[in-house]
Enzyme design. Structure first.
Site, short mmCIF file in Angstrom:
data_model
loop_
_atom_site.label_atom_id
_atom_site.label_comp_id
_atom_site.label_asym_id
_atom_site.label_seq_id
_atom_site.Cartn_x
_atom_site.Cartn_y
_atom_site.Cartn_z
N LYS A 147 -19.72 17.98 3.02
CA LYS A 147 -18.77 18.20 4.12
C LYS A 147 -18.64 16.95 4.97
O LYS A 147 -17.56 16.63 5.46
CB LYS A 147 -19.25 19.38 4.99
CG LYS A 147 -18.35 19.67 6.18
CD LYS A 147 -16.94 20.03 5.73
CE LYS A 147 -16.04 20.34 6.92
NZ LYS A 147 -14.66 20.61 6.49
N SER A 207 0.85 -1.19 0.00
CA SER A 207 0.00 0.00 0.00
C SER A 207 0.89 1.25 0.00
O SER A 207 1.66 1.46 -0.93
CB SER A 207 -0.95 -0.05 1.20
OG SER A 207 -1.96 0.92 1.07
#
Length: 347
Positions: free
Chosen positions: A225, A173
Site C-alpha cells: 500500500k 514525455s
C-alpha cells in the site's frame, strides 16, 4: 469640536459596516453561483483561411500608390459582390474542412476537459475527408492525466478522421504520448520531442526527524500500500517495489507509442532522451519538419481552415479579482514544470 469628531467617527463606522455587508452579500452570491455550476462555455470559430486572404489583400494594396490602391479596392469590392450573388443563386458544394484545436499542457494536463468538449463537438460536425489539426505544446506531467488526454485524441482516429499534430516548441514525455496518436506528426526544426520514459522523485526527511527525536508511524493495510514515504523509514523491499512499478509504467508507455507508431525502434528510442525536430524525422519520431503556421497556410489553399476554441464566462469572483488561490496554484505548477523540464531541455 469633540461632538463633531464623535459624529464623524460614527459615520465612518457605519460606512465601514455597510461596505463589509455589501462584500458579504457579494461573496454569498458568488458562492451560490459557483454551487449552481459554471455557465456553459461558448464555442468560438475563426476562419483561418479568410484571415490569410484578408492579410494578403492588405499587403498587396499597401505596395500600390494611393490612386492604384483605390482602383484595386473598388475592383475587389465588385468581385466580392459578384461572388456573393453567385453563392446565393448556386450555393457552393461542401468544401473539405481542416479543424484546428490548441492544447497547452501543464503538469496535470488540466486543459483535457476543454479538449474533450471540443472533440465531442467535432465528432458531431466533421464529415468524411475532414482533417483535425492539434497544435500541441507540453513537456509532460502526470501519467494518468496524459493518458486521459491521449485517449481524447484516439477518439478522432477511431472516428476515421485524419489527425495531424503540430509541435512548435515541445512535446516531451506525456506530451509525446499525445503527439504519437497522430496520423501525421509535424514538428518545428528546434522543437523538442521524445522523452519516452518515466520519472519519480520523493524527498525523505526521516533521518532529520529521527535526529530530533520525532517518531512517525506509517500504518498500512496491504503489503504494498505504501512503498516509499516522505516521513517514514524506507526499506530496500519498498524501494525495489517502487522501481518495479516504474518499470511497469514505462513498459505501458512503450507499448502505447509502439501501437501508434510501429515504425519506431522503440527499445532504442524509449531511453528518456529527447531530439530536436530536425533530428527526430530520421528516427521516425515525427513525419515532417515544419511549423504549424506553414502547415495551415498550405492547407488553406485547398480546404476551409477553421480554428475552434471555448470561451468560458468569468465568474463573479473572478471579475472581482478574487483569484489569489488560483494564482498560487499556477505558480506551484510552473515551478514543478520547470523542474521537470530540466531533465530534457538542451542548452
Amino acid at each position: 469640536m469633540l461632538e463633531w469628531l464623535y459624529h464623524f467617527g460614527l459615520f465612518v463606522a457605519e460606512a465601514a459596516i455597510i461596505v463589509v455587508a455589501i462584500g458579504i452579500v457579494i461573496g454569498m452570491i458568488a458562492r451560490q453561483k459557483a454551487q449552481r455550476g459554471e455557465r456553459e462555455a461558448t464555442l468560438v470559430i475563426r476562419d483561418r483561411g479568410e484571415h490569410f486572404r484578408q492579410r494578403q489583400q492588405r499587403l498587396a494594396l499597401a505596395r500600390l500608390s494611393p490612386a492604384q490602391a483605390g482602383k484595386a479596392q473598388k475592383l475587389l469590392g465588385k468581385e466580392e459582390k459578384k461572388k456573393a450573388k453567385q453563392q446565393k443563386k448556386q450555393p457552393p458544394e461542401d468544401q473539405k474542412a481542416v479543424w484546428v484545436v490548441d492544447f497547452n499542457g501543464d503538469m496535470r494536463a488540466s486543459a483535457t476537459p476543454e479538449l474533450s468538449e471540443q472533440i465531442s463537438a467535432l465528432l458531431l460536425a466533421a464529415k468524411a475527408g475532414d482533417e483535425v489539426v492539434v497544435r500541441l505544446e507540453s513537456g509532460g506531467g502526470l501519467v494518468h492525466a496524459y493518458g486521459l488526454a491521449s485517449s481524447q485524441l484516439d477518439r478522432l482516429r477511431n472516428a476515421e478522421l485524419k489527425l495531424t499534430v503540430c509541435v512548435d516548441k515541445v512535446a516531451a514525455s506525456g506530451g509525446y504520448m499525445m503527439a504519437c496518436c497522430a496520423d501525421h506528426l509535424v514538428a518545428a526544426p528546434f522543437a523538442v520531442v521524445g522523452s519516452i520514459g518515466v520519472v519519480a522523485q520523493i524527498p525523505n526527511v526521516h533521518r532529520l526527524l529521527k535526529k530530533n527525536d520525532v517518531d512517525v508511524e506509517v500504518l498500512t493495510a496491504g503489503k504494498h500500500k505504501r512503498t516509499l514515504t516522505m516521513l517514514g523509514e524506507n526499506t530496500e523491499e519498498g524501494r525495489d517495489k517502487f522501481l518495479e512499478d516504474l518499470a511497469d509504467t514505462h513498459g505501458l508507455f512503450k507499448r502505447f507509442v509502439s501501437d501508434r507508431r510501429p515504425q519506431l525502434a522503440i527499445d532504442d528510442i524509449a531511453t528518456g532522451d529527447t531530439w530536436y525536430g530536425s533530428e527526430a524525422v530520421s528516427n521516425g519520431l515525427i513525419d515532417e519538419v515544419g511549423t504549424s503556421e506553414d502547415y495551415l497556410q498550405r492547407a488553406a489553399q485547398h480546404a476551409k481552415v477553421l480554428e475552434i476554441s471555448l470561451k468560458k464566462p468569468r465568474s463573479l469572483a473572478q471579475r472581482l479579482g478574487k483569484q489569489s488561490s488560483a494564482a498560487v496554484e499556477r505558480g506551484v505548477d510552473r515551478a514543478f514544470e520547470r523542474l521537470a523540464r530540466l531533465s530534457w531541455e538542451k542548452h
